[in-house]
Design an enzyme around this catalytic site. Structure first.
Site, PDB file in Angstrom:
ATOM      1  N   SER A   1      34.112  25.844  47.823  1.00 46.15           N
ATOM      2  CA  SER A   1      34.079  27.309  47.948  1.00 46.15           C
ATOM      3  C   SER A   1      33.915  27.988  46.593  1.00 46.15           C
ATOM      4  O   SER A   1      34.222  27.422  45.540  1.00 46.15           O
ATOM      5  CB  SER A   1      35.349  27.805  48.618  1.00 46.15           C
TER       6      SER A   1
HETATM    7  N1  SAM Z   1      38.480  23.459  50.902  1.00 41.81           N
HETATM    8  C1  SAM Z   1      37.272  22.834  50.451  1.00 41.81           C
HETATM    9  C2  SAM Z   1      37.202  22.691  48.962  1.00 41.81           C
HETATM   10  O1  SAM Z   1      38.088  23.207  48.255  1.00 41.81           O
HETATM   11  O2  SAM Z   1      36.256  22.023  48.503  1.00 41.81           O
HETATM   12  C3  SAM Z   1      36.030  23.512  50.947  1.00 41.81           C
HETATM   13  C4  SAM Z   1      35.799  23.203  52.340  1.00 41.81           C
HETATM   14  S1  SAM Z   1      34.136  23.205  52.918  1.00 41.81           S
HETATM   15  C5  SAM Z   1      33.702  24.870  52.747  1.00 41.81           C
HETATM   16  C6  SAM Z   1      34.548  22.997  54.641  1.00 41.81           C
HETATM   17  C7  SAM Z   1      35.080  21.628  54.978  1.00 41.81           C
HETATM   18  O3  SAM Z   1      35.573  21.668  56.314  1.00 41.81           O
HETATM   19  C8  SAM Z   1      34.010  20.548  54.952  1.00 41.81           C
HETATM   20  O4  SAM Z   1      34.427  19.518  54.097  1.00 41.81           O
HETATM   21  C9  SAM Z   1      33.926  20.086  56.395  1.00 41.81           C
HETATM   22  O5  SAM Z   1      33.625  18.716  56.544  1.00 41.81           O
HETATM   23  C10 SAM Z   1      35.310  20.424  56.899  1.00 41.81           C
HETATM   24  N2  SAM Z   1      35.416  20.563  58.345  1.00 41.81           N
HETATM   25  C11 SAM Z   1      34.579  21.157  59.210  1.00 41.81           C
HETATM   26  N3  SAM Z   1      35.053  21.066  60.467  1.00 41.81           N
HETATM   27  C12 SAM Z   1      36.227  20.394  60.390  1.00 41.81           C
HETATM   28  C13 SAM Z   1      37.190  19.982  61.342  1.00 41.81           C
HETATM   29  N4  SAM Z   1      37.080  20.230  62.637  1.00 41.81           N
HETATM   30  N5  SAM Z   1      38.274  19.318  60.897  1.00 41.81           N
HETATM   31  C14 SAM Z   1      38.439  19.039  59.578  1.00 41.81           C
HETATM   32  N6  SAM Z   1      37.561  19.406  58.633  1.00 41.81           N
HETATM   33  C15 SAM Z   1      36.477  20.081  59.029  1.00 41.81           C
END
Ligand code: SAM
Length: 217
Positions: free
Chosen positions: A64
């Protein structure tokens, strides 16, 4: 390689965030002690201290934007000792910042390579108290009781019911809700009578929450 040494690049970024009106010394301190360049691929290191979202891994996921991380951390209004759940570990950057506020941090990621890399990064930074779960975080973390704070770092079409169930009374849930293209950061608070109130904040663009109570893919 970074054009500036990481400490200077970080200082410049945080100064810019403060100049844009952000005013929470505790959050700035937590970000200052979390080197973002350690959470991105080597090829993107030179952009690590730009206030932008960057790609991570090979599945179209992202780390992010720092100003959004600052805002979300501030909105959570974290207090020492709180039990915190993050959905979407991704690079592990937001989790590393949350870990500066609490030793009771739980984080869920659906993609194994990202989770394993995040664990390694946290270990290198000696952030050793984080609990990890690989799986569909649209179910929250079943069997783990309730959380004082839940932060979702992927965009959801609506709030998965498990998040309200797993939120403690007095707890706060922060989640981007909307379409695949854009979402509104929404902060829910569970009141004594177990009803929830909410406030909407900035429009944001997160990758989708994919899962049973999220988007299909
Ligand atoms: N918090 C993260 C960071 O600091 O890098 C950024 C997160 S990224 C914008 C969104 C993340 O959510 C991705 O790694 C994706 O794989 C994960 N994601 C999407 N759907 C998900 C789910 N149902 N359960 C767990 N993780 C999920």
């Amino acid at each position: 390689m970074l054009k500036l040494a990481p400490e200077f690049a970080m200082k410049k970024l945080l100064a810019q965030i403060i100049q844009n009106g952000f005013n929470d010394p505790e959050v700035i301190k937590a970000m200052a002690s979390t080197p973002r360049h350690l959470f991105v691929d080597d090829a993107l290191m030179m952009k690590a201290y730009d206030d932008v979202t960057l790609p991570i891994g090979n599945n179209g996921q992202t780390i992010s934007q720092p100003s959004v991380v600052a805002k979300m951390t501030q909105l959570l209004d974290l207090k020492e000792g709180q039990k915190v759940l993050e959905i979407g570990t991704g690079s592990g950057y937001q989790a590393a910042i949350l870990a500066r506020f609490t030793r009771r941090l739980f984080t869920v990621e659906r993609l194994s390579p990202l989770l394993e890399l995040a664990k390694k990064r946290h270990k290198n930074l000696e952030l050793l108290d984080i609990s990890y779960r690989l799986g569909d975080g649209s179910n929250g973390w079943p069997g783990q009781g309730t959380f004082d704070r839940i932060i979702v770092t992927a965009g959801a079409p609506s709030v998965p019911p498990a998040y309200f169930e797993q939120l403690a009374v007095g707890g706060k849930l922060l989640i981007p809700v909307g379409t695949r293209e854009e979402q509104r950061l929404t902060l829910y608070t569970k009141k004594e009578d177990e009803t929830v109130s909410f406030n909407k904040y900035d429009t944001v663009v997160f990758v989708p929450l994919v899962g049973h109570f999220g988007f299909n893919s």
